[in-house]
Design a protein around this motif. Structure first.
Motif, PDB file in Angstrom:
ATOM      1  N   THR A 130     -18.820  13.630 -14.630  1.00  0.00           N
ATOM      2  CA  THR A 130     -17.933  13.521 -13.490  1.00  0.00           C
ATOM      3  C   THR A 130     -18.672  13.914 -12.219  1.00  0.00           C
ATOM      4  O   THR A 130     -18.729  15.068 -11.868  1.00  0.00           O
ATOM      5  CB  THR A 130     -16.722  14.446 -13.691  1.00  0.00           C
ATOM      6  OG1 THR A 130     -16.403  14.462 -15.060  1.00  0.00           O
ATOM      7  CG2 THR A 130     -15.543  13.967 -12.913  1.00  0.00           C
ATOM      8  N   ASP A 186      -7.906  19.947 -32.348  1.00  0.00           N
ATOM      9  CA  ASP A 186      -7.801  18.931 -33.404  1.00  0.00           C
ATOM     10  C   ASP A 186      -9.011  18.965 -34.320  1.00  0.00           C
ATOM     11  O   ASP A 186      -8.945  18.534 -35.475  1.00  0.00           O
ATOM     12  CB  ASP A 186      -7.649  17.541 -32.768  1.00  0.00           C
ATOM     13  CG  ASP A 186      -8.837  17.188 -31.898  1.00  0.00           C
ATOM     14  OD1 ASP A 186      -9.619  16.314 -32.294  1.00  0.00           O
ATOM     15  OD2 ASP A 186      -8.999  17.807 -30.824  1.00  0.00           O
ATOM     16  N   SER A 207     -12.152  15.780 -18.332  1.00  0.00           N
ATOM     17  CA  SER A 207     -11.811  14.375 -18.065  1.00  0.00           C
ATOM     18  C   SER A 207     -10.817  13.854 -19.085  1.00  0.00           C
ATOM     19  O   SER A 207      -9.883  13.126 -18.752  1.00  0.00           O
ATOM     20  CB  SER A 207     -13.071  13.504 -18.102  1.00  0.00           C
ATOM     21  OG  SER A 207     -14.020  13.987 -17.186  1.00  0.00           O
ATOM     22  N   THR A 208     -11.029  14.234 -20.319  1.00  0.00           N
ATOM     23  CA  THR A 208     -10.127  13.781 -21.386  1.00  0.00           C
ATOM     24  C   THR A 208      -8.717  14.315 -21.163  1.00  0.00           C
ATOM     25  O   THR A 208      -7.732  13.602 -21.327  1.00  0.00           O
ATOM     26  CB  THR A 208     -10.661  14.249 -22.759  1.00  0.00           C
ATOM     27  OG1 THR A 208     -12.013  13.804 -22.892  1.00  0.00           O
ATOM     28  CG2 THR A 208      -9.827  13.689 -23.897  1.00  0.00           C
TER      29      THR A 208
HETATM   30  N1  GTP Z   1     -12.238  16.578 -30.762  1.00  0.00           N
HETATM   31  C1  GTP Z   1     -12.008  16.576 -29.463  1.00  0.00           C
HETATM   32  N2  GTP Z   1     -12.949  16.143 -28.618  1.00  0.00           N
HETATM   33  C2  GTP Z   1     -12.692  16.156 -27.301  1.00  0.00           C
HETATM   34  C3  GTP Z   1     -11.449  16.626 -26.788  1.00  0.00           C
HETATM   35  N3  GTP Z   1     -11.490  16.517 -25.451  1.00  0.00           N
HETATM   36  C4  GTP Z   1     -12.693  16.009 -25.142  1.00  0.00           C
HETATM   37  N4  GTP Z   1     -13.430  15.780 -26.251  1.00  0.00           N
HETATM   38  C5  GTP Z   1     -14.773  15.215 -26.306  1.00  0.00           C
HETATM   39  O1  GTP Z   1     -15.662  16.081 -25.622  1.00  0.00           O
HETATM   40  C6  GTP Z   1     -16.613  15.335 -24.874  1.00  0.00           C
HETATM   41  C7  GTP Z   1     -16.550  15.718 -23.404  1.00  0.00           C
HETATM   42  O2  GTP Z   1     -15.274  15.404 -22.888  1.00  0.00           O
HETATM   43  P1  GTP Z   1     -15.023  15.180 -21.348  1.00  0.00           P
HETATM   44  O3  GTP Z   1     -13.550  15.018 -21.201  1.00  0.00           O
HETATM   45  O4  GTP Z   1     -15.897  14.138 -20.794  1.00  0.00           O
HETATM   46  O5  GTP Z   1     -15.500  16.590 -20.791  1.00  0.00           O
HETATM   47  P2  GTP Z   1     -15.618  17.108 -19.284  1.00  0.00           P
HETATM   48  O6  GTP Z   1     -15.272  18.538 -19.311  1.00  0.00           O
HETATM   49  O7  GTP Z   1     -14.829  16.219 -18.393  1.00  0.00           O
HETATM   50  O8  GTP Z   1     -17.141  16.964 -19.003  1.00  0.00           O
HETATM   51  P3  GTP Z   1     -17.903  16.779 -17.615  1.00  0.00           P
HETATM   52  O9  GTP Z   1     -17.382  15.544 -16.991  1.00  0.00           O
HETATM   53  O10 GTP Z   1     -19.294  16.688 -18.044  1.00  0.00           O
HETATM   54  O11 GTP Z   1     -17.612  18.003 -16.827  1.00  0.00           O
HETATM   55  C8  GTP Z   1     -16.269  13.870 -25.132  1.00  0.00           C
HETATM   56  O12 GTP Z   1     -17.085  13.404 -26.188  1.00  0.00           O
HETATM   57  C9  GTP Z   1     -14.845  13.900 -25.584  1.00  0.00           C
HETATM   58  O13 GTP Z   1     -14.535  12.847 -26.446  1.00  0.00           O
HETATM   59  C10 GTP Z   1     -10.456  17.084 -27.728  1.00  0.00           C
HETATM   60  O14 GTP Z   1      -9.341  17.504 -27.392  1.00  0.00           O
HETATM   61  N5  GTP Z   1     -10.804  17.032 -29.036  1.00  0.00           N
END
Ligand code: GTP
Length: 345
Positions: A193, A282, A173-174
């Motif tokens: 999600t 990061d 998602s990020t």
């Molecule tokens: N340090 C860091 N944290 C990250 C990064 N990308 C995501 N996060 C953290 O990781 C966690 C999960 O991120 P999401 O983007 O929600 O992950 P997702 O894969 O979409 O997760 P689901 O929706 O559960 O499938 C959050 O707390 C974010 O802030 C990154 O590039 N660096």
């Protein structure tokens, strides 16, 4: 944007109108012959793929689609009016499934493609039809045929160029939020999600569509996880982007978990071009980056991109690699004569 990928609809075609029993009644004419008209045809129910729709969300608000019945025949040889047809307008990429949710009845892949879901009943013959040399005054007409009632499922497979894969919390998602116009909900717990999100991503003056697929868990293909429901969305992608959380203890194991899912799912998903990226760099120092990279490269047997959806580091490289794969896929499609939508330069 939220995507509802499944919708249940109840449809019914119109019944045909009854044929009419009637005799000519006019002054000075005795024993006027039969003049009962036929019933009108009941309305059909169709589905049609249309442009400009990319969700089935409308079917959350309306699930019942009943076409009108044909009108009964009338005296003086008048035929009843046909019932109007009903057309369910669905996005391109919608499959129509039977009530069992398994049998695919139709796959609407092109704009304007139509499929008949329920045929309207024919109208019954009026008694005019039954006049013979031996029976000049038939007191008989046919009833209209009944309509067809059925429950169907609509299933939308999003036609995205890139499918995002990764364990829950891998940062999908990020990534989507950082690179596209989509703003998915981000939370620090698995299965945030619930619906896949689409994002339009731009790089080097080109745009492509990325679908965020909810986190998979082991065994999801057997129905244990919600990811399975959405795996169908990525079947038609040109390339998959597999994000691996660089802060995880065992990146190789995380990688393999997803690959096992792909293998188990079948449908050629595991053979799709795939780009693997170590995410969240990061949060890693140089030494740890290299360690995790080496482990992941050993697991996937190829080069790995390093990136961070948070700091933006490495994102452009990943997007360019995706674009190269999409371009290659378009060329391949064109060569195979099944040209897709034109690629915007
Ligand atoms: N340090 C860091 N944290 C990250 C990064 N990308 C995501 N996060 C953290 O990781 C966690 C999960 O991120 P999401 O983007 O929600 O992950 P997702 O894969 O979409 O997760 P689901 O929706 O559960 O499938 C959050 O707390 C974010 O802030 C990154 O590039 N660096």
């Amino acid at each position: 944007m939220k995507f509802l990928d499944l919708a249940k609809v109840h449809i019914r075609s119109g019944a045909g109108g009854n044929g009419c029993i009637s005799f000519r009644r006019e002054k000075y004419i005795e024993y006027g012959g039969p003049d009962g008209g036929d019933g009108g045809r009941g309305g059909d129910v169709w589905a049609e793929a249309v442009d400009g729709l990319n969700t089935l969300i409308d079917f959350r608000y309306q699930q019942h689609f009943f076409a009108k019945n044909g009108q009964g025949g009338m005296g003086q040889q008048r035929t009843g009016r046909d019932g109007d047809d009903i057309v369910l307008r669905v996005p391109v990429g919608t499959e129509i499934l039977d009530e069992d949710e398994e049998t695919v009845l139709a796959d609407l892949t092109e704009v304007g493609q139509r499929v008949l879901l329920a045929k309207g009943g024919n109208g019954g013959f009026g008694n005019l039809h039954f006049k013979t040399s031996t029976n000049q005054a038939p007191r008989h007409a046919n009833p209209g045929q009944p309509g067809v009632e059925r429950t169907l499922w609509l299933r939308l497979k999003l036609i995205a160029d890139v499918g995002l894969l990764g364990l829950p919390n891998a940062g999908k998602s990020t990534f989507l939020a950082a690179t596209s116009n989509a703003r998915p909900k981000i939370a620090d717990y698995p299965f945030t999600t619930l619906h896949p999100n689409l994002g339009v991503v731009g790089v080097d003056n080109a745009e492509f569509v990325v679908a965020d697929i909810p986190g998979l868990i082991e065994g999801a293909h057997e129905g244990r996880g919600i990811g399975d429901l959405f795996l169908g969305h990525v079947e038609r992608c040109a390339v998959l982007l597999h994000l691996v959380d660089g802060t995880a203890n065992d990146v190789a194991e995380d990688y393999r978990t997803i690959i096992q899912e792909l293998d188990a799912y079948g449908e050629g998903l595991a053979e799709k071009p795939r780009i693997t990226a170590l995410n969240k760099i990061d949060a890693l120092d140089d030494e740890l980056r290299e360690m995790q990279r080496a482990e992941l490269e050993a697991a996937c047997g190829g080069p790995v991109f390093l990136m961070s959806g948070v700091s933006g580091e490495g994102l452009t490289e990943v997007l360019r690699a995706l674009k190269a794969q999409i371009d290659a896929d378009r060329l391949r499609m064109r060569a195979a004569g099944q040209e897709d939508a034109p690629w915007s330069p």
